[in-house]
Write a protein that holds these residues in place. Structure first.
Motif, mmCIF file in Angstrom:
data_model
loop_
_atom_site.group_PDB
_atom_site.id
_atom_site.type_symbol
_atom_site.label_atom_id
_atom_site.label_comp_id
_atom_site.label_asym_id
_atom_site.label_seq_id
_atom_site.Cartn_x
_atom_site.Cartn_y
_atom_site.Cartn_z
ATOM 1 N N PHE A 25 12.261 24.531 37.823
ATOM 2 C CA PHE A 25 13.595 25.133 37.945
ATOM 3 C C PHE A 25 13.856 26.159 36.843
ATOM 4 O O PHE A 25 14.811 26.905 36.906
ATOM 5 N N SER A 26 13.018 26.140 35.783
ATOM 6 C CA SER A 26 13.376 26.861 34.562
ATOM 7 C C SER A 26 12.702 28.233 34.473
ATOM 8 O O SER A 26 11.493 28.341 34.668
ATOM 9 N N PHE A 27 13.501 29.235 34.152
ATOM 10 C CA PHE A 27 12.906 30.557 33.908
ATOM 11 C C PHE A 27 12.647 30.758 32.416
ATOM 12 O O PHE A 27 12.240 31.813 31.986
ATOM 13 N N MET A 28 12.927 29.720 31.626
ATOM 14 C CA MET A 28 12.700 29.794 30.185
ATOM 15 C C MET A 28 11.385 29.136 29.795
ATOM 16 O O MET A 28 10.766 29.503 28.812
ATOM 17 N N ARG A 29 11.020 28.090 30.554
ATOM 18 C CA ARG A 29 9.795 27.368 30.216
ATOM 19 C C ARG A 29 8.891 27.350 31.433
ATOM 20 O O ARG A 29 9.349 27.150 32.564
ATOM 21 N N ASP A 30 7.606 27.553 31.197
ATOM 22 C CA ASP A 30 6.696 27.748 32.325
ATOM 23 C C ASP A 30 6.416 26.437 33.063
ATOM 24 O O ASP A 30 6.319 25.372 32.457
ATOM 25 N N GLY A 31 6.300 26.555 34.361
ATOM 26 C CA GLY A 31 5.967 25.403 35.196
ATOM 27 C C GLY A 31 5.599 25.890 36.578
ATOM 28 O O GLY A 31 5.779 27.075 36.887
ATOM 29 N N PRO A 32 5.095 24.989 37.423
ATOM 30 C CA PRO A 32 4.773 25.392 38.792
ATOM 31 C C PRO A 32 6.052 25.818 39.515
ATOM 32 O O PRO A 32 7.113 25.237 39.292
ATOM 33 N N LEU A 33 5.938 26.815 40.363
ATOM 34 C CA LEU A 33 7.123 27.365 41.035
ATOM 35 C C LEU A 33 7.514 26.439 42.192
ATOM 36 O O LEU A 33 7.141 26.670 43.337
ATOM 37 N N ASP A 34 8.248 25.372 41.861
ATOM 38 C CA ASP A 34 8.548 24.342 42.873
ATOM 39 C C ASP A 34 10.025 24.378 43.269
ATOM 40 O O ASP A 34 10.389 24.783 44.364
ATOM 41 N N MET A 35 10.924 23.939 42.377
ATOM 42 C CA MET A 35 12.392 23.954 42.558
ATOM 43 C C MET A 35 12.907 22.998 43.618
ATOM 44 O O MET A 35 14.084 23.075 43.994
ATOM 45 N N ARG A 36 12.070 22.109 44.150
ATOM 46 C CA ARG A 36 12.601 21.150 45.123
ATOM 47 C C ARG A 36 13.244 19.981 44.378
ATOM 48 O O ARG A 36 12.657 19.440 43.464
ATOM 49 N N MET A 37 14.442 19.585 44.804
ATOM 50 C CA MET A 37 15.041 18.375 44.218
ATOM 51 C C MET A 37 14.300 17.148 44.722
ATOM 52 O O MET A 37 14.256 16.129 44.060
ATOM 53 N N GLY A 38 13.773 17.225 45.925
ATOM 54 C CA GLY A 38 13.020 16.110 46.493
ATOM 55 C C GLY A 38 11.540 16.427 46.487
ATOM 56 O O GLY A 38 11.074 17.276 45.734
ATOM 57 N N ASP A 39 10.799 15.713 47.342
ATOM 58 C CA ASP A 39 9.351 15.953 47.386
ATOM 59 C C ASP A 39 8.912 16.388 48.786
ATOM 60 O O ASP A 39 7.758 16.245 49.141
ATOM 61 N N GLU A 40 9.862 16.874 49.574
ATOM 62 C CA GLU A 40 9.519 17.297 50.931
ATOM 63 C C GLU A 40 9.869 18.760 51.134
ATOM 64 O O GLU A 40 10.701 19.307 50.438
ATOM 65 N N GLY A 41 9.200 19.378 52.120
ATOM 66 C CA GLY A 41 9.548 20.745 52.519
ATOM 67 C C GLY A 41 8.903 21.797 51.646
ATOM 68 O O GLY A 41 8.221 21.487 50.662
ATOM 69 N N PRO A 42 9.108 23.059 52.021
ATOM 70 C CA PRO A 42 8.490 24.171 51.296
ATOM 71 C C PRO A 42 9.007 24.304 49.867
ATOM 72 O O PRO A 42 10.171 24.029 49.592
ATOM 73 N N THR A 43 8.123 24.728 48.968
ATOM 74 C CA THR A 43 8.488 24.951 47.567
ATOM 75 C C THR A 43 8.981 26.393 47.385
ATOM 76 O O THR A 43 8.863 27.219 48.297
ATOM 77 N N ALA A 44 9.459 26.675 46.167
ATOM 78 C CA ALA A 44 9.860 28.052 45.856
ATOM 79 C C ALA A 44 8.652 28.985 45.978
ATOM 80 O O ALA A 44 8.783 30.124 46.431
ATOM 81 N N ALA A 45 7.461 28.501 45.588
ATOM 82 C CA ALA A 45 6.259 29.346 45.701
ATOM 83 C C ALA A 45 5.985 29.678 47.165
ATOM 84 O O ALA A 45 5.656 30.827 47.500
ATOM 85 N N ASP A 46 6.135 28.694 48.066
ATOM 86 C CA ASP A 46 5.930 28.960 49.497
ATOM 87 C C ASP A 46 6.867 30.074 49.956
ATOM 88 O O ASP A 46 6.471 30.992 50.669
ATOM 89 N N LEU A 47 8.122 29.959 49.520
ATOM 90 C CA LEU A 47 9.128 30.940 49.944
ATOM 91 C C LEU A 47 8.809 32.331 49.387
ATOM 92 O O LEU A 47 8.760 33.321 50.125
#
Ligand SMILES: C[S@@+](CC[C@H](N)C(=O)[O-])C[C@H]1O[C@@H](n2cnc3c(N)ncnc32)[C@H](O)[C@@H]1O
Length: 323
Positions: free
Chosen positions: A110-132
């Motif tokens: 969720f963070s644009f300050m600290r690096d992480g996988p581009l996910d942003m899902r609150m849950g564990d189902e459906g497309p991620t931010a990277a997919d979008l």
């Protein structure tokens, strides 16, 4: 799960304000956004017999196994479907948005300050931010940024994303944040990070937050018993306005009409709103700056049949086609 693994503990916002107004707390409540369980525990301590703790995030459930007792029924799911989980409820609480644990863990993306996988899902189902971000057509990306983030440079940013992904897929949050920032003016001191609006927009799209809110309010109306309480805490003016309009529409008996509007069919109101929006006290904001923009709205269910209000009537942006 320890606090350091799960990020900073989440400090419940406006909880005392809710408990004061709905006292005495009795019967069965549903916490549609359980998170770290601050509201669930608060309701139990205040006298609820049982709380259904609903959250779409498996982390919330993992944490709940450490604190929840037999009075808590844990349900993994979305609050737009709460009436499939329970009906005849004495109260429903919704504390919208992401939790501190979700925001603070870079691996949730969720963070644009600290690096992480581009996910942003609150849950564990459906497309991620990277997919979008890697697959959506340019026009769809621009609509998401404009409608959900009110980003005026939506087209420019969408074009830059599409140009960049032609050579390398977006994999991480900083990767996306840098592309967005490179296409916007450098922020002046005190201004927010240039990727703030884009990240908000993509998060709202990935989690269908506006669709969840519109359907969730109606689901709560179906799930509450007559006299049951609805308490909603929101952090964005768009969401607070939607809750306000929902309650205004559902507590209005209709009928009457005017010279300009044709006579509407009279119907019994489904809610009685209780007071105006409640803001946190200066002390609460000083202790928990995240509470700053929070607004609480409260209403009590009547015995009138449940109905629907369209997403558009709530003032929420239209859904983006193809999402
Ligand atoms: C602001 S936090 C709630 C914090 C909680 N009140 C507490 O005191 O710990 C919001 C939580 O709601 C969950 N959530 C958000 N939207 C949801 C939805 N539509 N359905 C189910 N859970 C949702 C998130 O996963 C997150 O854990």
């Amino acid at each position: 799960m320890t606090e350091s693994e799960s990020g900073r503990p989440h400090v419940p916002v406006l909880l005392d304000a809710i408990l004061e107004r709905v006292a005495p707390v009795r019967g069965v409540w549903l916490d549609g956004t359980m998170g770290a369980g601050g509201y669930t525990r608060g309701l139990l301590d205040a006298g609820a017999d049982r709380v259904i703790g609903l959250d779409r995030d498996p982390l919330a459930h993992q944490m709940a196994r450490e604190w929840a007792d037999e009075r808590v029924e844990l349900v993994k799911g979305v609050f737009s479907e709460m009436d499939e989980v329970a009906t005849d409820l004495d109260g429903v609480v919704l504390d919208l948005g992401v939790s501190s644990m979700q925001l603070d863990r870079p691996d949730r993306g969720f963070s644009f300050m600290r690096d992480g996988p581009l996910d942003m899902r609150m849950g564990d189902e459906g497309p991620t931010a990277a997919d979008l971000v890697n697959n959506a057509p340019e026009g769809q990306l621009a609509d998401i940024l404009f409608r959900y983030g009110e980003e005026r440079a939506a087209r420019r940013i969408a074009r830059a994303i599409v140009r960049r992904r032609a050579t390398a897929r977006f994999e991480t949050t900083l990767d996306l944040a840098e592309t967005v920032a490179a296409n916007l003016p450098r922020p002046k001191p005190g201004q927010s990070h240039p990727a703030t609006r884009s990240f908000q927009a993509i998060r709202i799209a990935v989690n269908d937050e506006f669709g969840e809110l519109a359907r969730g309010l109606s689901a709560a109306e179906r799930a509450l018993k007559p006299g049951g309480w609805l308490a909603v805490v929101s952090f964005h003016s768009v969401e607070d306005r939607a809750v306000k309009r929902f309650l205004a529409a559902r507590s209005d008996a209709g009928g009457g009409g005017s010279r300009h509007a044709p006579e509407r069919e009279a119907r019994a109101p489904a809610f009685v709103t209780v007071g105006k929006a409640v803001a946190p006290s200066p002390e609460e904001v000083a202790n928990n700056p995240r509470a700053r923009s929070a607004r609480l709205r409260l209403a009590r269910r009547t015995d009138a049949p449940a109905g629907e209000v369209s997403r558009r009537a709530l003032g929420l942006p239209d859904p983006v086609e193809g999402l």
